[in-house]
Write a protein that holds these residues in place. Structure first.
Motif, PDB file in Angstrom:
ATOM      1  N   GLY A 170       0.792  -1.228   0.000  1.00 58.24           N
ATOM      2  CA  GLY A 170       0.000   0.000   0.000  1.00 58.24           C
ATOM      3  C   GLY A 170       0.819   1.270   0.000  1.00 58.24           C
ATOM      4  O   GLY A 170       0.291   2.352   0.238  1.00 58.24           O
ATOM      5  N   LYS A 171       2.120   1.167  -0.270  1.00 61.87           N
ATOM      6  CA  LYS A 171       2.994   2.339  -0.292  1.00 61.87           C
ATOM      7  C   LYS A 171       3.778   2.379  -1.589  1.00 61.87           C
ATOM      8  O   LYS A 171       4.133   1.342  -2.145  1.00 61.87           O
ATOM      9  CB  LYS A 171       3.969   2.316   0.885  1.00 61.87           C
ATOM     10  N   ALA A 172       4.053   3.594  -2.059  1.00 63.05           N
ATOM     11  CA  ALA A 172       4.859   3.787  -3.261  1.00 63.05           C
ATOM     12  C   ALA A 172       6.219   4.322  -2.853  1.00 63.05           C
ATOM     13  O   ALA A 172       6.312   5.255  -2.049  1.00 63.05           O
ATOM     14  CB  ALA A 172       4.168   4.755  -4.211  1.00 63.05           C
ATOM     15  N   ASP A 173       7.269   3.755  -3.431  1.00 62.25           N
ATOM     16  CA  ASP A 173       8.628   4.137  -3.070  1.00 62.25           C
ATOM     17  C   ASP A 173       9.494   4.153  -4.331  1.00 62.25           C
ATOM     18  O   ASP A 173       9.477   3.198  -5.114  1.00 62.25           O
ATOM     19  CB  ASP A 173       9.194   3.129  -2.065  1.00 62.25           C
ATOM     20  N   MET A 174      10.217   5.242  -4.534  1.00 60.83           N
ATOM     21  CA  MET A 174      11.149   5.321  -5.654  1.00 60.83           C
ATOM     22  C   MET A 174      12.397   4.551  -5.242  1.00 60.83           C
ATOM     23  O   MET A 174      13.094   4.941  -4.305  1.00 60.83           O
ATOM     24  CB  MET A 174      11.495   6.780  -5.951  1.00 60.83           C
ATOM     25  N   ILE A 175      12.666   3.452  -5.934  1.00 57.84           N
ATOM     26  CA  ILE A 175      13.781   2.600  -5.507  1.00 57.84           C
ATOM     27  C   ILE A 175      15.029   2.788  -6.350  1.00 57.84           C
ATOM     28  O   ILE A 175      16.110   2.355  -5.949  1.00 57.84           O
ATOM     29  CB  ILE A 175      13.374   1.114  -5.505  1.00 57.84           C
ATOM     30  N   GLU A 176      14.870   3.434  -7.508  1.00 55.62           N
ATOM     31  CA  GLU A 176      16.034   3.607  -8.367  1.00 55.62           C
ATOM     32  C   GLU A 176      15.854   4.854  -9.228  1.00 55.62           C
ATOM     33  O   GLU A 176      14.762   5.147  -9.690  1.00 55.62           O
ATOM     34  CB  GLU A 176      16.164   2.374  -9.268  1.00 55.62           C
ATOM     35  N   ALA A 177      16.961   5.588  -9.432  1.00 54.05           N
ATOM     36  CA  ALA A 177      16.946   6.765 -10.299  1.00 54.05           C
ATOM     37  C   ALA A 177      18.352   6.998 -10.828  1.00 54.05           C
ATOM     38  O   ALA A 177      19.329   6.692 -10.162  1.00 54.05           O
ATOM     39  CB  ALA A 177      16.465   7.995  -9.531  1.00 54.05           C
ATOM     40  N   ASP A 178      18.422   7.556 -12.035  1.00 54.85           N
ATOM     41  CA  ASP A 178      19.739   7.815 -12.619  1.00 54.85           C
ATOM     42  C   ASP A 178      20.218   9.244 -12.373  1.00 54.85           C
ATOM     43  O   ASP A 178      21.239   9.658 -12.895  1.00 54.85           O
ATOM     44  CB  ASP A 178      19.739   7.495 -14.120  1.00 54.85           C
ATOM     45  N   CYS A 179      19.502   9.991 -11.557  1.00 57.98           N
ATOM     46  CA  CYS A 179      19.900  11.373 -11.266  1.00 57.98           C
ATOM     47  C   CYS A 179      21.034  11.384 -10.242  1.00 57.98           C
ATOM     48  O   CYS A 179      21.163  10.469  -9.426  1.00 57.98           O
ATOM     49  CB  CYS A 179      18.716  12.192 -10.782  1.00 57.98           C
ATOM     50  N   PRO A 180      21.864  12.432 -10.257  1.00 57.58           N
ATOM     51  CA  PRO A 180      23.035  12.443  -9.370  1.00 57.58           C
ATOM     52  C   PRO A 180      22.719  12.650  -7.891  1.00 57.58           C
ATOM     53  O   PRO A 180      23.430  12.130  -7.032  1.00 57.58           O
ATOM     54  CB  PRO A 180      23.880  13.604  -9.901  1.00 57.58           C
ATOM     55  N   ASP A 181      21.653  13.383  -7.569  1.00 54.66           N
ATOM     56  CA  ASP A 181      21.427  13.711  -6.158  1.00 54.66           C
ATOM     57  C   ASP A 181      20.678  12.630  -5.373  1.00 54.66           C
ATOM     58  O   ASP A 181      20.763  12.586  -4.157  1.00 54.66           O
ATOM     59  CB  ASP A 181      20.716  15.050  -6.012  1.00 54.66           C
ATOM     60  N   GLN A 182      19.893  11.769  -6.038  1.00 54.28           N
ATOM     61  CA  GLN A 182      19.187  10.652  -5.409  1.00 54.28           C
ATOM     62  C   GLN A 182      18.202  11.088  -4.320  1.00 54.28           C
ATOM     63  O   GLN A 182      17.868  10.297  -3.429  1.00 54.28           O
ATOM     64  CB  GLN A 182      20.179   9.635  -4.844  1.00 54.28           C
ATOM     65  N   ILE A 183      17.728  12.323  -4.370  1.00 51.24           N
ATOM     66  CA  ILE A 183      16.781  12.797  -3.358  1.00 51.24           C
ATOM     67  C   ILE A 183      15.484  11.993  -3.424  1.00 51.24           C
ATOM     68  O   ILE A 183      14.921  11.617  -2.399  1.00 51.24           O
ATOM     69  CB  ILE A 183      16.514  14.308  -3.508  1.00 51.24           C
TER      70      ILE A 183
END
Length: 127
Positions: free
Chosen positions: A75-88
């Motif tokens: 029931g939760k959404a979480d960003m687990i991966e990104a190619d951006c440098p800051d990873q906020i």
């Protein structure tokens, strides 16, 4: 000349603390409207709407490349991966309450918890 703190001041401070705590608890309780959908927008355009009750992994593609990965679980959404440098966006806590967001500024991605139109119309009728 020093002024000592008396019983009345201590009782007043304790009562003040209890009132502040009660107001905070009421406010916190009123802000827990769980949403049941997640809307993803990329550069202001809707990318997709996904059900929070279905566990899934959503790759977000920009110009044919996967830039971010959103995980929906429990029931939760979480960003687990990104190619951006800051990873906020990756370090942002998982979201599940209506109007909570995860934002990836470099990739212009916004993930927002919403409720379905059916749910919101039921709320209007109930109110």
């Amino acid at each position: 000349m020093e002024k000592k703190t008396g019983k009345k001041e201590i009782i007043f401070l304790i009562l003040l603390f209890i009132v502040i705590l009660a107001v905070w608890l009421v406010y916190r309780h009123s802000q827990t409207d769980s949403g049941n959908l997640v809307r993803i927008t990329v550069d202001g355009e809707e990318y997709g709407v996904y059900d929070l009750t279905l566990d899934q992994e959503i790759p977000i593609e920009i110009d044919g490349e996967v830039t971010n990965t959103l995980m929906i679980a429990d029931g939760k959404a979480d960003m687990i991966e990104a190619d951006c440098p800051d990873q906020i966006c990756v370090n942002t806590a998982a979201i599940s309450v209506k109007n909570e967001t995860i934002v990836c500024l470099p990739n212009k991605i916004v993930v927002e918890v919403i409720e379905s139109e059916e749910e919101s119309q039921l709320d209007v009728i109930a109110q």
